[in-house]
Design an enzyme around this catalytic site. Structure first.
Site: not given
Length: 415
Positions: A181, A215
Site C-alpha cells: 500500500e 495515506c
C-alpha cells in the site's frame, strides 16, 4: 485470544501511541480498535472459508479433486509509523493466520509499539519463532530483508518510491508475492449541490486528522466555483478552531508531525507554496512548544501541474482547485499517479453515480461527514489502492486479503 488481550490493554497501548507517534487521544484509541478489528475479522474470514480447502468438480467417477491454499513460508512485514499498532497488526495477522512465519521490521520512529504487539502475540500463544522482530533503518534492515533469498514474500506499507523499489528488488532473484500500500494524493469534490455543513467537517477531518500523515488524507479540495468563496470562508473558520498542541491534552486535534525531517519538509513546502500560490490559512509552526508542531495549511491558486497537486506530501497541507463543469472535477481528481481514496459531497444523484463510476481509486465515499477520505473500517470498507497506490488490487480489511498470503495447490485423489 490476542484480540481479547489487546482489548484489555487498549488504553495502555493508546497512551503509548500518543507518546511514540504523537496521535491525539481519539486517533490513538481508534488505532488500537482497528488492530483488534483486524484480529477478529481475519479469524472470522479464515473460519468462514474453512481454511481455504474447497472441493472441486469431478472429472472422472473414480477421482476427487480439491483446491487447497497453502502458505508461502516466511513473510517480511515492513510497517509504517502512522498506524504502528493497526497496520502492523493487520499485516502480521494476515501472514500468521494463513500459516506463514513473520520477520517484522517496524518503522524506526515507532519500534516500541511493535515490541508491545509481539508481547501480545506471545501471551496469546503464538509459538516461538513464528513471529520475529528486527529494528533498524529501512535502508539497511529493510533492504536486507527484501533482497534475502530466504524471504518468500513481502508486505509493505509506505511511500510509492520505496514500494516500487521493493517490488523490483524482491523479484530479481525469483518471483515472490509483494503486497503493498503506497500512499495517495486523495481528492474530495465539493459540488454546488453539496450540504456545505457536512462537507466542511468531512474535509477538515480528512485533511488535518493526524496532521495529514495518512495515506488516505485529503490533500486536494476540488470545489465548484459558485460556492468556493463561501465554502472557503467557513472552512477556514472551522479549521481555526482546531487546537494544535500536545496530543496528551484531551482537547488537542492536531499534534506534532513525526520527526524533524517532516518538520523541515513542511517549512520547505510553505516557502514553495508562498511563492507559487496563495496561502489562505496556516503556513506557520508553533514555536512556543517543544516539538515538531505545525499548523494546518490551506493553499490556493497553484498552477495546475504543480507538484503539490500531484505528489503526496504527508503533511497537513490542503490544496484548493476550482472547477466549473462536473466532468472537469472528475478529470482533475483522476489526473494523478495515485488511486487510493476519494470523496464527494453532492446531493445530486447523477453526480454521485458518475463519481462512483469514473473515479480511479480503490476506496470511495459520498457525503461522509465523519471524514471525506479517511477512516475505512475493517470488514466494511476494504482499503485498496489502484494505480501507484497499490500492487495487489485487493484491500486490507476485505474478504480477499488473506488469499494474498497463500498459493493454490490442486490435489486429486484416485478412489
Amino acid at each position: 485470544k490476542a484480540a481479547n488481550i489487546m482489548s484489555k490493554k487498549k488504553y495502555e497501548l493508546a497512551a503509548l501511541l500518543t507518546y511514540e507517534n504523537g496521535k491525539n487521544r481519539y486517533e490513538a484509541i481508534a488505532d488500537v480498535d482497528e488492530a483488534i478489528d483486524f484480529l477478529r475479522y481475519y479469524a472470522y474470514i479464515m473460519e468462514e472459508n474453512e481454511g481455504y480447502i474447497k472441493k472441486m468438480n469431478q472429472c472422472y467417477p473414480d477421482e476427487e479433486s480439491y483446491s487447497v491454499l497453502r502458505p508461502y513460508g516466511i513473510f517480511a512485514v515492513i510497517s509504517p509509523f502512522n498506524f504502528p499498532i493497526a497496520i502492523t497488526t493487520g499485516m502480521c495477522t494476515g501472514a500468521l493466520i494463513t500459516g506463514n512465519t513473520v520477520v517484522l521490521k517496524p518503522s524506526s520512529d515507532t519500534p516500541i509499539s511493535a515490541i508491545k504487539l509481539l508481547e501480545i502475540f506471545e501471551e496469546a500463544g503464538v509459538i516461538d519463532g513464528a513471529i520475529n522482530l528486527i529494528t533498524g533503518s529501512g535502508s539497511v534492515i529493510g533492504d536486507a530483508l527484501v533482497t534475502s533469498k530466504d524471504i518468500d514474500g513481502i508486505v509493505f506499507t509506505g511511500s510509492r518510491d520505496v514500494g516500487i523499489n521493493i517490488y523490483n528488488k524482491a523479484n530479481q532473484i525469483r518471483p515472490k508475492p509483494v503486497i503493498t500500500e503506497m500512499g495517495g494524493k486523495n481528492a474530495c469534490i465539493v459540488s454546488k449541490d453539496a450540504d456545505i455543513d457536512k462537507a466542511i467537517v468531512g474535509v477538515a477531518r480528512a485533511a488535518f486528522g493526524y496532521s495529514g500523515q495518512k495515506c488516505s488524507a485529503c490533500s486536494r479540495l476540488i470545489i465548484h466555483k459558485d460556492i468556493k468563496d463561501e465554502f472557503m470562508d467557513r472552512l477556514i473558520n472551522f479549521v481555526d478552531k482546531l487546537k494544535v498542541g500536545n496530543p496528551i491534552e484531551k482537547d488537542t486535534f492536531i499534534g506534532p508531525v513525526i520527526n524533524n525531517k517532516a518538520y523541515e519538509k513542511y517549512n520547505r513546502c510553505i516557502d514553495i507554496a508562498s511563492k507559487d500560490g496563495k496561502i489562505l490559512y496556516g503556513g506557520k509552526v508553533r514555536e512556543d512548544l517543544n516539538g515538531y508542531y505545525v499548523y494546518p495549511t490551506i493553499v490556493d491558486k497553484l498552477p495546475k501541474d504543480h507538484e503539490f497537486l500531484k505528489e503526496e506530501l504527508f503533511l497537513p497541507i490542503l490544496a484548493v482547485i476550482q472547477y466549473d463543469r462536473f466532468e472537469d472535477a472528475i478529470n482533475i481528481a483522476n489526473d494523478v499517479d495515485y488511486g487510493l481514496t476519494a470523496g464527494i459531497f453532492s446531493n445530486n444523484k447523477l453526480e454521485v453515480d458518475k463519481f462512483f463510476d469514473e473515479i480511479q481509486a480503490g476506496v470511495l465515499y459520498a457525503n461522509r461527514e465523519k471524514s471525506a477520505t479517511t477512516g475505512a473500517m475493517v470488514g466494511a470498507q476494504p482499503f485498496v489502492g489502484w494505480k501507484y497506490s497499490g500492487i495487489s488490487g485487493k484491500g486490507t480489511g476485505g474478504r480477499y486479503y488473506l488469499e494474498l498470503f497463500l498459493r493454490e495447490q490442486s490435489r486429486t485423489i484416485n478412489k
